[in-house]
Each structure stands twice: as C-alpha cells, then as structure tokens.
Design a protein around this motif. Structure first.
Motif, PDB file in Angstrom:
ATOM      1  N   UNK A  75       0.397  -4.882  -6.427  1.00 15.47           N
ATOM      2  CA  UNK A  75       0.435  -3.416  -6.443  1.00 15.47           C
ATOM      3  C   UNK A  75      -0.467  -2.843  -7.524  1.00 15.47           C
ATOM      4  N   UNK A  76      -1.767  -3.111  -7.462  1.00 18.95           N
ATOM      5  CA  UNK A  76      -2.652  -2.570  -8.497  1.00 18.95           C
ATOM      6  C   UNK A  76      -2.596  -1.039  -8.502  1.00 18.95           C
ATOM      7  N   UNK A  77      -2.892  -0.495  -9.652  1.00 17.28           N
ATOM      8  CA  UNK A  77      -2.927   0.959  -9.742  1.00 17.28           C
ATOM      9  C   UNK A  77      -3.886   1.511  -8.697  1.00 17.28           C
ATOM     10  N   UNK A  78      -3.540   2.634  -8.179  1.00 13.80           N
ATOM     11  CA  UNK A  78      -4.390   3.230  -7.154  1.00 13.80           C
ATOM     12  C   UNK A  78      -5.633   3.803  -7.811  1.00 13.80           C
ATOM     13  N   UNK A  79      -6.753   3.168  -7.525  1.00 12.32           N
ATOM     14  CA  UNK A  79      -8.030   3.665  -8.013  1.00 12.32           C
ATOM     15  C   UNK A  79      -8.495   4.772  -7.069  1.00 12.32           C
ATOM     16  N   UNK A  80      -9.544   5.462  -7.437  1.00 10.89           N
ATOM     17  CA  UNK A  80     -10.021   6.576  -6.621  1.00 10.89           C
ATOM     18  C   UNK A  80     -10.403   6.101  -5.220  1.00 10.89           C
ATOM     19  N   UNK A  81     -11.140   4.980  -5.124  1.00 12.06           N
ATOM     20  CA  UNK A  81     -11.566   4.515  -3.801  1.00 12.06           C
ATOM     21  C   UNK A  81     -10.377   4.157  -2.935  1.00 12.06           C
ATOM     22  N   UNK A  82      -9.341   3.550  -3.540  1.00 11.12           N
ATOM     23  CA  UNK A  82      -8.151   3.183  -2.772  1.00 11.12           C
ATOM     24  C   UNK A  82      -7.381   4.425  -2.340  1.00 11.12           C
ATOM     25  N   UNK A  86      -6.576   5.255   1.494  1.00 13.42           N
ATOM     26  CA  UNK A  86      -5.217   5.522   1.984  1.00 13.42           C
ATOM     27  C   UNK A  86      -5.164   6.879   2.677  1.00 13.42           C
ATOM     28  N   UNK A  87      -5.865   7.851   2.130  1.00 11.74           N
ATOM     29  CA  UNK A  87      -5.930   9.171   2.773  1.00 11.74           C
ATOM     30  C   UNK A  87      -6.560   9.066   4.156  1.00 11.74           C
ATOM     31  N   UNK A  88      -7.633   8.293   4.270  1.00 13.97           N
ATOM     32  CA  UNK A  88      -8.278   8.103   5.571  1.00 13.97           C
ATOM     33  C   UNK A  88      -7.356   7.379   6.550  1.00 13.97           C
ATOM     34  N   UNK A  89      -6.580   6.421   6.072  1.00 13.31           N
ATOM     35  CA  UNK A  89      -5.636   5.722   6.944  1.00 13.31           C
ATOM     36  C   UNK A  89      -4.574   6.708   7.444  1.00 13.31           C
ATOM     37  N   UNK A  90      -4.108   7.590   6.577  1.00 13.23           N
ATOM     38  CA  UNK A  90      -3.139   8.612   6.997  1.00 13.23           C
ATOM     39  C   UNK A  90      -3.765   9.531   8.047  1.00 13.23           C
ATOM     40  N   UNK A 135     -15.892   2.364   1.659  1.00 19.41           N
ATOM     41  CA  UNK A 135     -14.995   2.313   0.500  1.00 19.41           C
ATOM     42  C   UNK A 135     -14.552   0.893   0.181  1.00 19.41           C
ATOM     43  N   UNK A 136     -14.230   0.121   1.201  1.00 18.09           N
ATOM     44  CA  UNK A 136     -13.711  -1.225   0.988  1.00 18.09           C
ATOM     45  C   UNK A 136     -14.799  -2.170   0.492  1.00 18.09           C
ATOM     46  N   UNK A 137     -15.968  -2.081   1.074  1.00 15.10           N
ATOM     47  CA  UNK A 137     -17.034  -3.034   0.721  1.00 15.10           C
ATOM     48  C   UNK A 137     -17.711  -2.640  -0.597  1.00 15.10           C
ATOM     49  N   UNK A 138     -18.031  -1.376  -0.776  1.00 12.73           N
ATOM     50  CA  UNK A 138     -18.799  -0.968  -1.963  1.00 12.73           C
ATOM     51  C   UNK A 138     -17.957  -0.483  -3.132  1.00 12.73           C
TER      52      UNK A 138
END
Length: 141
Positions: A75-82, A86-90, A135-138
């Motif tokens: 459960x790493x802290x939510x970084x900006x990219x994450x 998550x917003x895009x997944x929602x 976001x995931x790759x870069x």
C-alpha cells in the motif's frame, strides 16, 4: 506470486477493454437499424447484452487484481501519477456503467442518440487507455 497477479491483472484489463471497445460499436449498429428490422435489432441487442454480462466480471476482476497488486507492494502512498490513474479507472468504471444504461435504453426503445454520437463515444476508452498506459509506464509525476 507477484508476477502471477500482474499477469492476471493485465489479462483482465485487456479483456475488459476489448468489451469497452466493442460494445459501443454494437451501439453504432443498433442506432442505424431501420425501425422495421426487428430481427436485426433483436440480434444486436442479444449480442450487446451477452457482451455486457461477459465484460462486467472482467472489469471487477481487473479492479480486484489491481488492488491486490497495490496490497502486494505494501500500500505505497498514493503518488500523483497513481492518484490520476485511479481517477481514470473510476472514470472507466463510470463509462462501463453508462454503457449498461445505454443498453437499457436500447432495450426499452428509448435511444435518442445517433450513430455518429456513438462513434465518438466509442473513442473515450481509447483515450483513457492511452492516458493510463502513459501514467503506468512513464510515471511522469
């Protein structure tokens, strides 16, 4: 174990997206069916219904395996990219839900949107996928 979960997650995401890409294409065809072509309409509604029922568990499993990966990483802290991912997944989950609402409207004979609208609507998950991959790759931020 982590590589197995990653593989399952990718498999679920790819499979879910196949449905997100194809279901609105069926809606394009449904929007173009002449009013007197009942058999064609019924066939497309059957296809759309079966696809929606098939892709819904895939979307759920994609989210579950994504959460599992997050758990495995402690459960790493939510970084900006994450946070953005998550917003895009929602947003994609909302898009999936909206596809179900559109299917209900078609079944009830209440669709008022044109095939052109559905052609544009179909491009939304393409753009979302591009953003998620970026976001995931870069991990830009």
């Amino acid at each position: 174990m982590l590589l197995i979960v990653k593989t399952l997650h990718l498999w679920m995401v790819i499979s879910w997206f196949a449905g997100l890409f194809y279901l609105p294409r069926i809606y394009v065809n449904l929007a173009m069916v002449p009013a007197d072509s009942v058999a064609e309409r019924d066939r497309l509604l059957l296809m759309a219904g079966k696809l929606y029922k098939f892709m819904t568990p895939l979307g759920i499993l994609a989210v579950v395996t994504g959460l599992w990966l997050w758990y495995e990483f402690g459960f790493p802290l939510i970084t900006v990219w994450l946070h953005v991912k998550i917003t895009l997944v929602v947003v994609l989950l909302a898009y999936h839900w909206h596809c179900g609402r559109l299917l209900a409207a078609f079944r009830a004979g209440r669709n008022r949107r044109s095939h052109v609208w559905f052609r544009y609507y179909n491009e939304l998950p393409v753009l979302a996928l591009l953003a998620v991959l970026y976001l995931v790759v870069l991990k830009p931020f």
